[in-house]
Motif scaffolding. Structure first.
Motif, mmCIF file in Angstrom:
data_model
loop_
_atom_site.group_PDB
_atom_site.id
_atom_site.type_symbol
_atom_site.label_atom_id
_atom_site.label_comp_id
_atom_site.label_asym_id
_atom_site.label_seq_id
_atom_site.Cartn_x
_atom_site.Cartn_y
_atom_site.Cartn_z
ATOM 1 N N MET A 180 0.843 -1.197 0.000
ATOM 2 C CA MET A 180 0.000 0.000 0.000
ATOM 3 C C MET A 180 0.876 1.243 0.000
ATOM 4 S SD MET A 180 -2.880 1.198 2.796
ATOM 5 C CE MET A 180 -3.976 -0.135 2.406
ATOM 6 N N THR A 181 0.634 2.129 -0.959
ATOM 7 C CA THR A 181 1.414 3.353 -1.043
ATOM 8 C C THR A 181 0.994 4.318 0.045
ATOM 9 O OG1 THR A 181 -0.135 4.416 -2.544
ATOM 10 C CG2 THR A 181 1.589 3.049 -3.543
ATOM 11 N N ARG A 182 1.837 5.327 0.248
ATOM 12 C CA ARG A 182 1.520 6.321 1.273
ATOM 13 C C ARG A 182 0.225 7.070 0.942
ATOM 14 N NH1 ARG A 182 6.200 10.118 3.525
ATOM 15 N NH2 ARG A 182 6.766 8.036 4.253
ATOM 16 N N ALA A 183 0.037 7.368 -0.345
ATOM 17 C CA ALA A 183 -1.180 8.096 -0.748
ATOM 18 C C ALA A 183 -2.423 7.254 -0.506
ATOM 19 C CB ALA A 183 -1.080 8.475 -2.229
ATOM 20 N N SER A 184 -2.374 5.953 -0.856
ATOM 21 C CA SER A 184 -3.538 5.098 -0.639
ATOM 22 C C SER A 184 -3.785 4.874 0.852
ATOM 23 C CB SER A 184 -3.341 3.752 -1.347
ATOM 24 O OG SER A 184 -2.202 3.083 -0.833
ATOM 25 N N TYR A 185 -2.725 4.831 1.624
ATOM 26 C CA TYR A 185 -2.861 4.670 3.071
ATOM 27 C C TYR A 185 -3.556 5.888 3.672
ATOM 28 C CZ TYR A 185 -1.609 3.739 7.938
ATOM 29 O OH TYR A 185 -1.648 3.508 9.292
ATOM 30 N N ARG A 186 -3.208 7.081 3.178
ATOM 31 C CA ARG A 186 -3.859 8.299 3.660
ATOM 32 C C ARG A 186 -5.339 8.306 3.286
ATOM 33 N NH1 ARG A 186 0.669 12.926 2.082
ATOM 34 N NH2 ARG A 186 2.123 12.448 3.804
ATOM 35 N N ARG A 187 -5.639 7.839 2.054
ATOM 36 C CA ARG A 187 -7.041 7.783 1.643
ATOM 37 C C ARG A 187 -7.826 6.810 2.528
ATOM 38 N NH1 ARG A 187 -4.785 7.885 -3.570
ATOM 39 N NH2 ARG A 187 -5.039 5.605 -3.763
ATOM 40 N N TYR A 188 -7.181 5.702 2.874
ATOM 41 C CA TYR A 188 -7.815 4.709 3.733
ATOM 42 C C TYR A 188 -8.125 5.305 5.112
ATOM 43 C CZ TYR A 188 -8.134 0.816 7.004
ATOM 44 O OH TYR A 188 -8.527 -0.030 8.022
ATOM 45 N N LEU A 189 -7.135 6.006 5.684
ATOM 46 C CA LEU A 189 -7.344 6.618 6.998
ATOM 47 C C LEU A 189 -8.416 7.698 6.935
ATOM 48 C CD1 LEU A 189 -3.714 6.952 8.451
ATOM 49 C CD2 LEU A 189 -5.481 5.292 9.071
ATOM 50 N N SER A 190 -8.397 8.471 5.864
ATOM 51 C CA SER A 190 -9.406 9.530 5.716
ATOM 52 C C SER A 190 -10.806 8.935 5.602
ATOM 53 C CB SER A 190 -9.089 10.384 4.483
ATOM 54 O OG SER A 190 -7.845 11.026 4.624
ATOM 55 N N LEU A 202 -11.744 5.982 6.706
ATOM 56 C CA LEU A 202 -12.087 5.383 7.987
ATOM 57 C C LEU A 202 -12.557 6.444 8.977
ATOM 58 C CD1 LEU A 202 -12.160 2.910 9.840
ATOM 59 C CD2 LEU A 202 -9.751 3.350 10.401
ATOM 60 N N MET A 203 -11.846 7.567 9.029
ATOM 61 C CA MET A 203 -12.240 8.641 9.929
ATOM 62 C C MET A 203 -13.606 9.207 9.546
ATOM 63 S SD MET A 203 -10.054 8.953 12.318
ATOM 64 C CE MET A 203 -10.571 10.542 12.978
ATOM 65 N N LEU A 204 -13.842 9.329 8.255
ATOM 66 C CA LEU A 204 -15.122 9.847 7.797
ATOM 67 C C LEU A 204 -16.262 8.896 8.167
ATOM 68 C CD1 LEU A 204 -16.648 12.005 6.222
ATOM 69 C CD2 LEU A 204 -16.189 10.702 4.131
ATOM 70 N N SER A 242 -19.187 9.792 10.739
ATOM 71 C CA SER A 242 -20.577 9.693 10.274
ATOM 72 C C SER A 242 -21.401 8.816 11.209
ATOM 73 C CB SER A 242 -20.619 9.127 8.850
ATOM 74 O OG SER A 242 -19.937 9.971 7.948
ATOM 75 N N CYS A 243 -20.797 7.709 11.640
ATOM 76 C CA CYS A 243 -21.499 6.818 12.577
ATOM 77 C C CYS A 243 -21.781 7.530 13.899
ATOM 78 C CB CYS A 243 -20.682 5.557 12.819
ATOM 79 S SG CYS A 243 -20.593 4.446 11.403
ATOM 80 N N ALA A 244 -20.794 8.289 14.388
ATOM 81 C CA ALA A 244 -20.976 9.032 15.630
ATOM 82 C C ALA A 244 -22.103 10.054 15.492
ATOM 83 C CB ALA A 244 -19.673 9.718 16.031
ATOM 84 N N CYS A 245 -22.126 10.730 14.352
ATOM 85 C CA CYS A 245 -23.189 11.725 14.116
ATOM 86 C C CYS A 245 -24.554 11.060 14.032
ATOM 87 C CB CYS A 245 -22.891 12.508 12.837
ATOM 88 S SG CYS A 245 -21.474 13.615 12.963
ATOM 89 N N LEU A 246 -24.612 9.889 13.398
ATOM 90 C CA LEU A 246 -25.881 9.169 13.296
ATOM 91 C C LEU A 246 -26.372 8.718 14.665
ATOM 92 C CD1 LEU A 246 -25.299 6.993 10.092
ATOM 93 C CD2 LEU A 246 -26.918 8.892 10.360
#
Length: 408
Positions: free
Chosen positions: A1-11, A13-15, A19-23
């Motif tokens: 996994m590249t650094r860019a894809s890892y950042r997208r994954y973390l982003s 996951l956080m989103l 979203s779950c917390a808001c729901l």
């Protein structure tokens, strides 16, 4: 996994987590199991609220702040289950009332609740306080001193926890399912606990068993109490409380609970009766002391204890499995029907004896002796009518009592 894809994954996951917390928050906010937000209120969905099992004081305080009650009811579970702010006795009063009673609490809680209301600028015109003799007792052997660790909760944390916690989600999920459940633990908008779960328990197990279980638990607790004196500082706290309420020019109505006669037989069996009489005298003295200090203070004490027609209600026998009672759930908790009569007597404050005896006798220095005579005469009549109830208490104290867990 590249650094860019890892950042997208973390982003991502956080989103998703955000979203779950808001729901979750939105779900609790809309269902509103603790009646804190009022965004949506629909019959068959969330009109009926589950009973409070946590943050009881904070949530009831928030309700009172919103309601701005003209009168309040303070006390423990006896008051919360028995005194209805919407009873006919309050029909002539301007504004709404609120029941701030909290199970298992002593006068310190009532003092704190009243102080918080006055600090918020709310000064009820009438304050009804259920006063509990048992709260003034102290253990015969002092319990070990406990050092409680700080909870770590900052002020106001309860609001966050009431919106965003697993317990809140569980109560929110439960809410729609109790809308038509006649056996659910609920709380009314007025702060009253309608005791639906109590009623279901009594129907399921029978009133004989409910009365017996409560008597055994109470007796096990009473034998551990000092028979010599009261807990330190309780009467001084009462005095200060009366002074604080008098300063707001409130009409203060102290109510000695209408214990079932069986409870009084337990006082006798445990050797607490002399203290019970002394406690009433001391309460009257504290009231007189405050009135002397503040001549304009409006304070009354009404004694609903005794062995009268209501208090001596027959307890169904073990064979009367499906029999019911009209006035009591068990010896410590009276039903709303009796609470309505108590409130009627308290609000009318008639000095003359009611048609059904002196149920609800005003206590002053001049009436203490007459009150003792009244209770003695009632006791004789109750013994003649219900001898098995007195015999049960005698047998209960004739053998060692188990260390059963007790509650208030």
């Amino acid at each position: 996994m590249t650094r860019a894809s890892y950042r997208r994954y973390l982003s991502t996951l956080m989103l998703v987590l955000l979203s779950c917390a808001c729901l979750v928050c939105a779900f609790v906010y809309i269902v509103d199991p603790y009646n804190l937000y009022g965004a949506v209120r629909r019959e068959n969905f969330n009109a009926v609220k589950p009973g409070l099992s946590r943050y009881q004081s904070q949530i009831k305080h928030a309700h009172a702040l919103r309601l701005q009650p003209s009168f309040i009811i303070l006390g423990n579970s006896r008051a919360e289950m028995g005194f209805d702010p919407r009873a006919a006795a309050f029909g002539a009063m301007q504004g709404d009332g609120y029941n701030m009673g909290i199970p298992g609490t002593a006068m310190a809680m009532a003092i704190s609740q009243f102080a918080q209301l006055t600090q918020a600028g709310i000064k009820p015109g009438t304050v009804i306080v259920g006063i509990e003799f048992i709260d003034f007792l102290k253990p015969a052997v002092a319990p070990p001193v406990r050092t409680e660790a700080s909870s770590g909760h900052v002020p106001g944390f309860w609001r966050f926890d009431a919106l965003f916690s697993l317990a809140s989600v569980k109560d929110a999920v439960k809410t729609p399912f109790i809308q038509h459940d006649r056996a659910a633990f609920t709380i009314a908008p007025s702060g009253l606990n309608p005791a639906l779960d109590y009623g279901a328990h009594a129907v399921r197990d029978g009133y004989y068993k409910v009365f017996k279980h409560r008597a055994q638990k109470s007796a096990a607790r009473f034998v551990k109490m000092s028979k010599a004196d009261f807990a330190d500082g309780d009467f001084q706290a009462m005095h200060d409380f009366l002074v604080a309420m008098s300063a707001t020019q409130a009409d203060i109505k102290l109510v000695i609970y209408p214990y079932h006669a069986q409870m009084l037989t337990l006082f006798e069996g445990a050797g607490l009766w002399p203290l019970f009489e002394e406690w009433k005298q001391q309460v009257v003295l504290e009231v007189a002391s405050v009135k002397k200090q503040y001549p304009s203070a409006r304070i009354s004490v009404t004694d609903f204890s005794g062995f009268g027609l209501y208090n001596c209600e027959p307890i169904p026998t073990q064979q009367q499995r499906h029999a019911s009672t009209r006035w009591y759930w068990e010896a410590g908790h009276f039903k709303r029907a009796l609470g309505d009569i108590v409130m009627q007597r308290v609000m009318t404050q008639k000095d003359e004896a009611p048609v059904d005896g002196q149920f609800g006798m005003l206590l002053t220095g001049a009436t203490l002796a007459a009150n003792r005579d009244r209770i003695a005469a009632e006791r004789s009549a109750c013994v003649a009518a219900q001898p098995e109830m007195f015999l049960f208490s005698q047998k209960l104290f004739a053998r060692p009592l188990e260390d059963a867990p007790t509650d208030n």
